[in-house]
Design a protein around this motif. Structure first.
Motif, PDB file in Angstrom:
ATOM      1  N   PRO A 108       0.806  -1.233   0.000  1.00 14.05           N
ATOM      2  CA  PRO A 108       0.000   0.000   0.000  1.00 14.05           C
ATOM      3  C   PRO A 108       0.832   1.273   0.000  1.00 14.05           C
ATOM      4  O   PRO A 108       0.389   2.317   0.489  1.00 14.05           O
ATOM      5  N   CYS A 109       2.048   1.201  -0.517  1.00 10.40           N
ATOM      6  CA  CYS A 109       2.928   2.369  -0.524  1.00 10.40           C
ATOM      7  C   CYS A 109       4.040   2.147  -1.545  1.00 10.40           C
ATOM      8  O   CYS A 109       4.273   1.036  -2.002  1.00 10.40           O
ATOM      9  N   VAL A 110       4.731   3.232  -1.899  1.00  8.32           N
ATOM     10  CA  VAL A 110       5.928   3.079  -2.711  1.00  8.32           C
ATOM     11  C   VAL A 110       6.948   2.318  -1.879  1.00  8.32           C
ATOM     12  O   VAL A 110       6.932   2.370  -0.647  1.00  8.32           O
ATOM     13  N   PHE A 111       7.864   1.622  -2.568  1.00  3.11           N
ATOM     14  CA  PHE A 111       8.724   0.672  -1.849  1.00  3.11           C
ATOM     15  C   PHE A 111       9.912   0.351  -2.727  1.00  3.11           C
ATOM     16  O   PHE A 111       9.764   0.089  -3.919  1.00  3.11           O
ATOM     17  N   ASN A 112      11.105   0.441  -2.142  1.00  6.25           N
ATOM     18  CA  ASN A 112      12.302  -0.010  -2.832  1.00  6.25           C
ATOM     19  C   ASN A 112      12.830  -1.261  -2.154  1.00  6.25           C
ATOM     20  O   ASN A 112      13.371  -2.153  -2.793  1.00  6.25           O
ATOM     21  N   ASN A 113      12.651  -1.331  -0.849  1.00  4.13           N
ATOM     22  CA  ASN A 113      12.924  -2.501  -0.009  1.00  4.13           C
ATOM     23  C   ASN A 113      12.435  -2.256   1.412  1.00  4.13           C
ATOM     24  O   ASN A 113      12.648  -3.075   2.300  1.00  4.13           O
ATOM     25  N   TRP A 114      11.746  -1.115   1.625  1.00  4.95           N
ATOM     26  CA  TRP A 114      11.406  -0.672   2.984  1.00  4.95           C
ATOM     27  C   TRP A 114      10.288   0.359   2.909  1.00  4.95           C
ATOM     28  O   TRP A 114      10.271   1.200   2.011  1.00  4.95           O
ATOM     29  N   GLY A 115       9.322   0.296   3.836  1.00  4.28           N
ATOM     30  CA  GLY A 115       8.245   1.274   3.887  1.00  4.28           C
ATOM     31  C   GLY A 115       7.707   1.386   5.295  1.00  4.28           C
ATOM     32  O   GLY A 115       7.421   0.371   5.931  1.00  4.28           O
ATOM     33  N   VAL A 116       7.564   2.605   5.804  1.00  3.40           N
ATOM     34  CA  VAL A 116       7.173   2.855   7.194  1.00  3.40           C
ATOM     35  C   VAL A 116       5.831   3.579   7.265  1.00  3.40           C
ATOM     36  O   VAL A 116       5.632   4.586   6.579  1.00  3.40           O
ATOM     37  N   PHE A 117       4.937   3.074   8.132  1.00  2.00           N
ATOM     38  CA  PHE A 117       3.657   3.723   8.431  1.00  2.00           C
ATOM     39  C   PHE A 117       3.580   4.026   9.923  1.00  2.00           C
ATOM     40  O   PHE A 117       4.120   3.292  10.746  1.00  2.00           O
ATOM     41  N   TYR A 118       2.870   5.112  10.253  1.00  2.00           N
ATOM     42  CA  TYR A 118       2.563   5.396  11.652  1.00  2.00           C
ATOM     43  C   TYR A 118       1.239   6.145  11.712  1.00  2.00           C
ATOM     44  O   TYR A 118       0.985   7.037  10.901  1.00  2.00           O
ATOM     45  N   LYS A 119       0.399   5.738  12.654  1.00  2.00           N
ATOM     46  CA  LYS A 119      -0.953   6.288  12.801  1.00  2.00           C
ATOM     47  C   LYS A 119      -1.755   6.140  11.510  1.00  2.00           C
ATOM     48  O   LYS A 119      -2.595   6.974  11.180  1.00  2.00           O
ATOM     49  N   GLY A 120      -1.436   5.075  10.773  1.00  3.01           N
ATOM     50  CA  GLY A 120      -2.185   4.755   9.568  1.00  3.01           C
ATOM     51  C   GLY A 120      -1.685   5.406   8.302  1.00  3.01           C
ATOM     52  O   GLY A 120      -2.170   5.118   7.211  1.00  3.01           O
ATOM     53  N   TYR A 121      -0.679   6.293   8.434  1.00  7.83           N
ATOM     54  CA  TYR A 121      -0.192   7.046   7.275  1.00  7.83           C
ATOM     55  C   TYR A 121       1.247   6.663   6.924  1.00  7.83           C
ATOM     56  O   TYR A 121       2.078   6.438   7.804  1.00  7.83           O
ATOM     57  N   PHE A 122       1.516   6.647   5.638  1.00  8.46           N
ATOM     58  CA  PHE A 122       2.865   6.338   5.155  1.00  8.46           C
ATOM     59  C   PHE A 122       3.827   7.452   5.523  1.00  8.46           C
ATOM     60  O   PHE A 122       3.522   8.632   5.363  1.00  8.46           O
ATOM     61  N   GLU A 123       5.020   7.066   5.989  1.00  6.02           N
ATOM     62  CA  GLU A 123       6.020   8.038   6.421  1.00  6.02           C
ATOM     63  C   GLU A 123       7.211   8.134   5.469  1.00  6.02           C
ATOM     64  O   GLU A 123       7.579   9.226   5.046  1.00  6.02           O
ATOM     65  N   THR A 124       7.845   6.995   5.148  1.00  9.26           N
ATOM     66  CA  THR A 124       9.101   7.093   4.405  1.00  9.26           C
ATOM     67  C   THR A 124       9.553   5.744   3.853  1.00  9.26           C
ATOM     68  O   THR A 124       9.159   4.687   4.360  1.00  9.26           O
ATOM     69  N   VAL A 125      10.399   5.802   2.811  1.00  6.31           N
ATOM     70  CA  VAL A 125      11.115   4.612   2.339  1.00  6.31           C
ATOM     71  C   VAL A 125      12.524   4.577   2.916  1.00  6.31           C
ATOM     72  O   VAL A 125      13.276   3.639   2.672  1.00  6.31           O
ATOM     73  N   ASN A 126      12.893   5.594   3.687  1.00  3.23           N
ATOM     74  CA  ASN A 126      14.222   5.632   4.295  1.00  3.23           C
ATOM     75  C   ASN A 126      14.340   4.608   5.412  1.00  3.23           C
ATOM     76  O   ASN A 126      13.433   4.480   6.252  1.00  3.23           O
ATOM     77  N   LEU A 127      15.459   3.893   5.464  1.00  9.47           N
ATOM     78  CA  LEU A 127      15.728   3.035   6.603  1.00  9.47           C
ATOM     79  C   LEU A 127      15.886   3.912   7.843  1.00  9.47           C
ATOM     80  O   LEU A 127      16.439   5.011   7.765  1.00  9.47           O
ATOM     81  N   LEU A 128      15.412   3.425   8.994  1.00  7.37           N
ATOM     82  CA  LEU A 128      15.362   4.249  10.194  1.00  7.37           C
ATOM     83  C   LEU A 128      16.531   4.003  11.134  1.00  7.37           C
ATOM     84  O   LEU A 128      16.895   2.850  11.382  1.00  7.37           O
TER      85      LEU A 128
END
Length: 249
Positions: A218-238
């Protein structure tokens, strides 16, 4: 410039180093996870080409049909990563690797090459400014600033899968989708697991372990995708600092 390059194959995969994590001096489980992931991908036409030296100089791409990303299109290559680091920058290696990819695509009769980008360059994505020098253009966008870039040879263009533009999920807790395409992911996941356990933070860490799951994300993705509170945040590794910034929202 050293012109000695090598492509990973099923025969040399076990013995060749994986450039991006070569600077790690300690045993790194992400390396073996990446090797295992690659062992299945190489037979699908996946290409990992690197400088034949102890250096971070490589390109990685695959047929779009078998690339683990929610991007759709016919007869394209998807460029996961092009990286030249350290003292090897500025020597023409990036140009050489990109030219190899484009020549390979033309030789294979591909319609073009595409890659994930953003209006504002993301740390864990290949340099789209560099790609645009070769003729890559934005062919699709999301509402939150991510872009699909493509260099088309025949006028056709790929696009994000409709599900990739949703950028929302029902769960409100920290949710991370990941695969083992990048050797750094294993380490990052362990750090996040420990942090969330230490501070009792609810989290869903979902491994994308099949092509179908990747195409349906459900999001753009290169190898990683982060959601919080139901919303997409980033493809950056954290790292922890970035994670804490997200959790304060």
């Amino acid at each position: 410039m050293n012109t000695d390059f090598v492509n990973l194959t099923t025969e040399n995969l076990a013995t060749e180093h994986l450039c991006c994590i070569i600077r790690s001096k300690k045993a790194h489980q992400g390396i073996e996870a990446k090797r295992q992931w690659l062992s299945d991908r190489l037979n699908e036409g996946h290409v990992f080409r690197k400088l034949n030296a102890k250096a971070t100089v490589f390109i990685e791409y695959a047929p779009l049909e078998t690339a683990w990303v929610p991007v759709i299109g016919d007869n394209y290559y998807y460029l996961y990563c092009l990286w030249v680091a350290g003292s090897d920058k500025g020597k023409g290696y990036g140009k050489s690797l990109m030219e190899y990819c484009l020549a390979d695509a033309k030789e294979k009769g591909k319609s073009g090459v595409c890659m994930l980008g953003a209006k504002k360059q993301k740390s864990w994505l290949s340099d789209q400014t560099f790609a645009k020098k070769f003729g890559f253009e934005v062919v699709d966008t999301t509402d939150n600033g991510y872009e699909l870039l493509a260099l088309s040879f025949d006028g056709t263009t790929p696009k994000f899968a409709p599900n990739a533009k949703k950028q929302k999920i029902e769960s409100k807790e920290l949710t991370i989708y990941y695969d083992m395409q990048c050797p750094y992911i294993y380490q990052k996941m362990e750090i996040i697991k420990q942090y969330c356990e230490m501070y009792c933070i609810p989290a869903s860490l979902i491994q994308v372990d099949s092509l179908q799951k990747a195409k349906e994300l459900p999001c753009v993705f290169n190898n990683w995708g982060v959601f919080y509170k139901g919303y997409f945040e980033t493809v950056n590794l954290l790292d922890i600092t970035y994670l804490e910034r997200i959790l304060k929202k």
